[in-house]
Every structure is written in structure tokens, then in C-alpha cells.
Scaffold this motif. Structure first.
Motif, PDB file in Angstrom:
ATOM      1  N   GLN A  65      -3.968  -5.842  13.437  1.00 31.61           N
ATOM      2  CA  GLN A  65      -4.212  -6.929  14.419  1.00 31.61           C
ATOM      3  C   GLN A  65      -5.663  -7.310  14.717  1.00 31.61           C
ATOM      4  O   GLN A  65      -6.001  -8.459  15.255  1.00 31.61           O
ATOM      5  N   GLN A  66      -6.286  -6.201  15.058  1.00 26.07           N
ATOM      6  CA  GLN A  66      -7.583  -6.052  15.173  1.00 26.07           C
ATOM      7  C   GLN A  66      -8.738  -6.147  13.922  1.00 26.07           C
ATOM      8  O   GLN A  66      -9.804  -5.604  14.119  1.00 26.07           O
ATOM      9  N   SER A  67      -8.072  -6.500  12.841  1.00 21.16           N
ATOM     10  CA  SER A  67      -9.058  -6.242  11.668  1.00 21.16           C
ATOM     11  C   SER A  67      -9.078  -7.706  10.978  1.00 21.16           C
ATOM     12  O   SER A  67      -8.415  -8.460  11.364  1.00 21.16           O
ATOM     13  N   ASP A  68     -10.138  -7.701  10.015  1.00 16.48           N
ATOM     14  CA  ASP A  68     -10.296  -9.140   9.166  1.00 16.48           C
ATOM     15  C   ASP A  68      -9.253  -9.059   8.363  1.00 16.48           C
ATOM     16  O   ASP A  68      -8.780  -8.284   7.904  1.00 16.48           O
ATOM     17  N   LEU A  69      -9.110 -10.251   8.015  1.00 16.42           N
ATOM     18  CA  LEU A  69      -8.327 -10.895   6.557  1.00 16.42           C
ATOM     19  C   LEU A  69      -9.027 -10.948   5.330  1.00 16.42           C
ATOM     20  O   LEU A  69      -9.909 -11.901   5.472  1.00 16.42           O
ATOM     21  N   ASP A  70      -8.874 -10.207   4.356  1.00 21.58           N
ATOM     22  CA  ASP A  70     -10.023 -10.043   3.187  1.00 21.58           C
ATOM     23  C   ASP A  70      -9.266 -10.569   2.203  1.00 21.58           C
ATOM     24  O   ASP A  70      -8.095 -10.250   1.837  1.00 21.58           O
ATOM     25  N   HIS A  71      -9.843 -11.817   1.294  1.00 23.61           N
ATOM     26  CA  HIS A  71      -9.410 -12.273  -0.063  1.00 23.61           C
ATOM     27  C   HIS A  71      -9.747 -11.010  -0.947  1.00 23.61           C
ATOM     28  O   HIS A  71     -10.871 -10.853  -1.355  1.00 23.61           O
ATOM     29  N   THR A  72      -8.718 -10.414  -1.329  1.00 26.97           N
ATOM     30  CA  THR A  72      -9.074  -9.340  -2.577  1.00 26.97           C
ATOM     31  C   THR A  72      -9.898  -9.492  -3.689  1.00 26.97           C
ATOM     32  O   THR A  72     -10.603  -8.917  -3.896  1.00 26.97           O
ATOM     33  N   VAL A  73      -9.149 -10.594  -4.305  1.00 29.14           N
ATOM     34  CA  VAL A  73     -10.084 -11.399  -5.559  1.00 29.14           C
ATOM     35  C   VAL A  73     -10.815 -12.444  -4.577  1.00 29.14           C
ATOM     36  O   VAL A  73     -10.075 -13.432  -3.950  1.00 29.14           O
ATOM     37  N   ALA A  74     -12.242 -12.329  -4.519  1.00 27.39           N
ATOM     38  CA  ALA A  74     -12.891 -13.339  -3.659  1.00 27.39           C
ATOM     39  C   ALA A  74     -12.547 -14.822  -4.047  1.00 27.39           C
ATOM     40  O   ALA A  74     -12.326 -15.267  -5.033  1.00 27.39           O
ATOM     41  N   TRP A  75     -12.610 -15.535  -3.149  1.00 25.17           N
ATOM     42  CA  TRP A  75     -12.498 -16.983  -3.117  1.00 25.17           C
ATOM     43  C   TRP A  75     -13.406 -17.656  -4.285  1.00 25.17           C
ATOM     44  O   TRP A  75     -13.125 -18.491  -5.080  1.00 25.17           O
ATOM     45  N   ALA A  76     -14.716 -17.183  -4.093  1.00 30.85           N
ATOM     46  CA  ALA A  76     -15.560 -17.760  -5.177  1.00 30.85           C
ATOM     47  C   ALA A  76     -15.136 -17.401  -6.505  1.00 30.85           C
ATOM     48  O   ALA A  76     -15.745 -17.822  -7.380  1.00 30.85           O
ATOM     49  N   ASP A  77     -14.312 -16.282  -6.702  1.00 35.55           N
ATOM     50  CA  ASP A  77     -14.042 -15.884  -8.106  1.00 35.55           C
ATOM     51  C   ASP A  77     -12.619 -16.444  -8.360  1.00 35.55           C
ATOM     52  O   ASP A  77     -12.049 -15.653  -9.535  1.00 35.55           O
ATOM     53  N   GLY A  78     -12.223 -17.167  -7.655  1.00 36.13           N
ATOM     54  CA  GLY A  78     -11.007 -17.921  -7.867  1.00 36.13           C
ATOM     55  C   GLY A  78      -9.906 -17.229  -7.397  1.00 36.13           C
ATOM     56  O   GLY A  78      -8.500 -17.694  -7.635  1.00 36.13           O
ATOM     57  N   GLY A  79      -9.906 -16.472  -6.450  1.00 37.40           N
ATOM     58  CA  GLY A  79      -8.713 -15.948  -5.681  1.00 37.40           C
ATOM     59  C   GLY A  79      -8.111 -16.923  -4.871  1.00 37.40           C
ATOM     60  O   GLY A  79      -8.788 -17.734  -4.437  1.00 37.40           O
ATOM     61  N   THR A  80      -7.024 -16.552  -4.374  1.00 38.40           N
ATOM     62  CA  THR A  80      -5.935 -17.590  -3.608  1.00 38.40           C
ATOM     63  C   THR A  80      -5.803 -17.202  -2.386  1.00 38.40           C
ATOM     64  O   THR A  80      -6.161 -15.815  -1.979  1.00 38.40           O
ATOM     65  N   THR A  81      -5.522 -18.080  -1.331  1.00 45.49           N
ATOM     66  CA  THR A  81      -5.363 -17.716  -0.049  1.00 45.49           C
ATOM     67  C   THR A  81      -3.731 -17.569  -0.172  1.00 45.49           C
ATOM     68  O   THR A  81      -2.937 -18.554   0.321  1.00 45.49           O
ATOM     69  N   SER A  82      -3.223 -16.381  -0.148  1.00 41.09           N
ATOM     70  CA  SER A  82      -1.908 -16.038  -0.318  1.00 41.09           C
ATOM     71  C   SER A  82      -1.675 -14.667   0.000  1.00 41.09           C
ATOM     72  O   SER A  82      -2.591 -13.736   0.077  1.00 41.09           O
ATOM     73  N   ALA A  83      -0.315 -14.368   0.429  1.00 46.27           N
ATOM     74  CA  ALA A  83      -0.130 -12.781   1.016  1.00 46.27           C
ATOM     75  C   ALA A  83      -0.279 -11.869  -0.008  1.00 46.27           C
ATOM     76  O   ALA A  83      -0.785 -10.835   0.035  1.00 46.27           O
ATOM     77  N   ALA A  84      -0.179 -12.291  -1.624  1.00 43.41           N
ATOM     78  CA  ALA A  84      -0.387 -11.462  -2.604  1.00 43.41           C
ATOM     79  C   ALA A  84      -1.879 -11.404  -2.943  1.00 43.41           C
ATOM     80  O   ALA A  84      -2.312 -10.521  -3.489  1.00 43.41           O
ATOM     81  N   ASN A  85      -2.877 -11.968  -2.301  1.00 37.71           N
ATOM     82  CA  ASN A  85      -4.350 -11.658  -2.257  1.00 37.71           C
ATOM     83  C   ASN A  85      -5.014 -11.647  -0.858  1.00 37.71           C
ATOM     84  O   ASN A  85      -6.426 -11.730  -0.986  1.00 37.71           O
ATOM     85  N   LEU A  86      -4.407 -11.211  -0.035  1.00 35.46           N
ATOM     86  CA  LEU A  86      -4.969 -11.080   1.191  1.00 35.46           C
ATOM     87  C   LEU A  86      -4.585  -9.786   1.694  1.00 35.46           C
ATOM     88  O   LEU A  86      -3.507  -9.061   1.311  1.00 35.46           O
ATOM     89  N   ALA A  87      -5.543  -8.971   2.405  1.00 32.88           N
ATOM     90  CA  ALA A  87      -5.350  -7.690   2.745  1.00 32.88           C
ATOM     91  C   ALA A  87      -5.907  -7.473   4.346  1.00 32.88           C
ATOM     92  O   ALA A  87      -7.144  -7.954   4.271  1.00 32.88           O
ATOM     93  N   ALA A  88      -5.626  -6.796   5.272  1.00 34.32           N
ATOM     94  CA  ALA A  88      -6.101  -6.534   6.543  1.00 34.32           C
ATOM     95  C   ALA A  88      -7.172  -5.257   6.353  1.00 34.32           C
ATOM     96  O   ALA A  88      -6.911  -4.412   5.641  1.00 34.32           O
ATOM     97  N   LEU A  89      -8.442  -5.757   6.623  1.00 35.08           N
ATOM     98  CA  LEU A  89      -9.582  -4.390   6.754  1.00 35.08           C
ATOM     99  C   LEU A  89     -10.193  -4.494   7.924  1.00 35.08           C
ATOM    100  O   LEU A  89     -10.772  -5.532   8.333  1.00 35.08           O
ATOM    101  N   CYS A  90     -10.397  -3.539   8.327  1.00 38.37           N
ATOM    102  CA  CYS A  90     -11.480  -3.364   9.561  1.00 38.37           C
ATOM    103  C   CYS A  90     -12.623  -3.855   9.081  1.00 38.37           C
ATOM    104  O   CYS A  90     -13.060  -3.759   8.133  1.00 38.37           O
ATOM    105  N   ARG A  91     -13.421  -4.215  10.241  1.00 36.92           N
ATOM    106  CA  ARG A  91     -14.856  -4.717   9.850  1.00 36.92           C
ATOM    107  C   ARG A  91     -15.781  -3.628   9.102  1.00 36.92           C
ATOM    108  O   ARG A  91     -16.170  -4.114   8.080  1.00 36.92           O
ATOM    109  N   ARG A  92     -15.695  -2.361   9.382  1.00 37.39           N
ATOM    110  CA  ARG A  92     -16.413  -1.390   8.680  1.00 37.39           C
ATOM    111  C   ARG A  92     -15.916  -1.203   7.237  1.00 37.39           C
ATOM    112  O   ARG A  92     -16.736  -1.345   6.407  1.00 37.39           O
ATOM    113  N   HIS A  93     -14.705  -1.264   6.727  1.00 33.64           N
ATOM    114  CA  HIS A  93     -14.271  -0.978   5.372  1.00 33.64           C
ATOM    115  C   HIS A  93     -14.446  -2.451   4.647  1.00 33.64           C
ATOM    116  O   HIS A  93     -14.448  -2.299   3.674  1.00 33.64           O
ATOM    117  N   HIS A  94     -14.433  -3.562   5.381  1.00 33.47           N
ATOM    118  CA  HIS A  94     -14.586  -4.906   5.066  1.00 33.47           C
ATOM    119  C   HIS A  94     -16.095  -4.997   4.443  1.00 33.47           C
ATOM    120  O   HIS A  94     -16.242  -5.380   3.140  1.00 33.47           O
TER     121      HIS A  94
END
Ligand SMILES: [Zn+2]
Length: 155
Positions: A65-94
């Protein structure tokens, strides 16, 4: 609610732009907006944070709840905005993911992308899956007649 093809054609003729949105058939929750927008819709954010519970970096327990949501495959590399391509990462690990040699892959096993495969800069692999919800994680300790009460370990 499904609509007939004629109605669909009328609606699409009127709409200036259509977004391809994938929703959960039971809850109506948005699972994916594909490549239509980088910005994560509010209900998709809530879904991913609820799924992940914590930062998804190996061993990290920072609340999702206090973490960023990261596009696992970057948007710039063609990643989608989807549950299958998003994961919570705290700022440090992001930041660590983007600035060091860590690589991550998100698996499509459930369509929810709940398994992350991390590879460290030295090539070690770590797989993380979200903690199950509290209700299934804690099992009741059996008790009753004939079952000894839990106590100190036997020596
Ligand atoms: Zn973290």
C-alpha cells in the motif's frame, strides 16, 4: 452485459476513441488497459496492491500500500498496463531495479502475473510470490479431548 453486434457498431461509430479494457468477469475489476495508457487506473492499482501485499523484491516486507507500482516490462519497451505486468516495489527496490543489474520477469501462470523471477547481478535467481491472505495463512491449532495442548518443545 453482452450487447448485440448492431448495438456495438452504433456505439463504436459514436465513440471518438475506444480503450481496450480487460475486466474480471465476476468482479468487473479492471485487469488490463493494455497499451492505451501508462497511468494505472485506480481499481487496477488497488488490485495489484491487494494481490502483492508487500514489495515484491526478494525478502522485502515493505507494505504494498506504501509502495510504487512498477511496469515489469517498461512501458518504453512495449510493456502493458496490466496486472500481469505490474508489481509493487518499495521506492528503494524500485530504484535498485532500474539502476543496478537486477533483472525481473513476471510470469503469466494465472493471468495475474503473481510470480516474479528475479536474477541478481551475479546471476542468482530468486522467485517471489505474494504472501497468501491472512485467512488462509494461519491455520487453527487443533485442540480438544485427546489432543495435547501446545507447550514448550520436548528436549
Ligand atoms: Zn522493497
Amino acid at each position: 452485459m453482452p450487447i448485440d453486434p448492431d448495438t456495438a457498431r452504433q456505439l463504436t461509430a459514436l465513440a471518438p476513441a475506444l480503450r481496450r479494457i480487460l475486466t474480471d468477469p465476476e468482479s468487473g475489476t479492471v485487469l488490463s488497459v493494455g497499451r492505451t495508457t501508462y497511468t494505472v487506473p485506480a481499481d487496477l492499482k488497488a488490485l495489484v496492491r491487494t494481490r502483492d501485499r508487500t514489495c515484491r523484491f526478494p525478502g522485502c516486507t515493505h507494505p504494498a500500500q506504501q509502495s510504487d507500482l512498477d511496469h515489469t516490462v517498461a512501458w518504453a519497451d512495449g510493456g502493458t498496463t496490466s496486472a500481469a505486468n505490474l508489481a509493487a516495489l518499495c521506492r528503494r527496490h524500485h530504484v535498485l531495479k532500474h539502476q543496478t543489474g537486477w533483472h525481473v520477469r513476471q510470469r503469466e501462470t494465472t493471468g495475474m502475473g503473481d510470480t516474479l523471477e528475479w536474477t541478481s547481478p551475479t546471476g542468482r535467481r530468486h522467485t517471489t510470490t505474494p504472501e497468501p491472505p491472512e485467512t488462509t495463512r494461519h491455520r487453527a491449532i487443533p485442540h480438544g479431548p485427546g489432543i495435547p495442548a501446545p507447550g514448550p518443545p520436548l528436549s
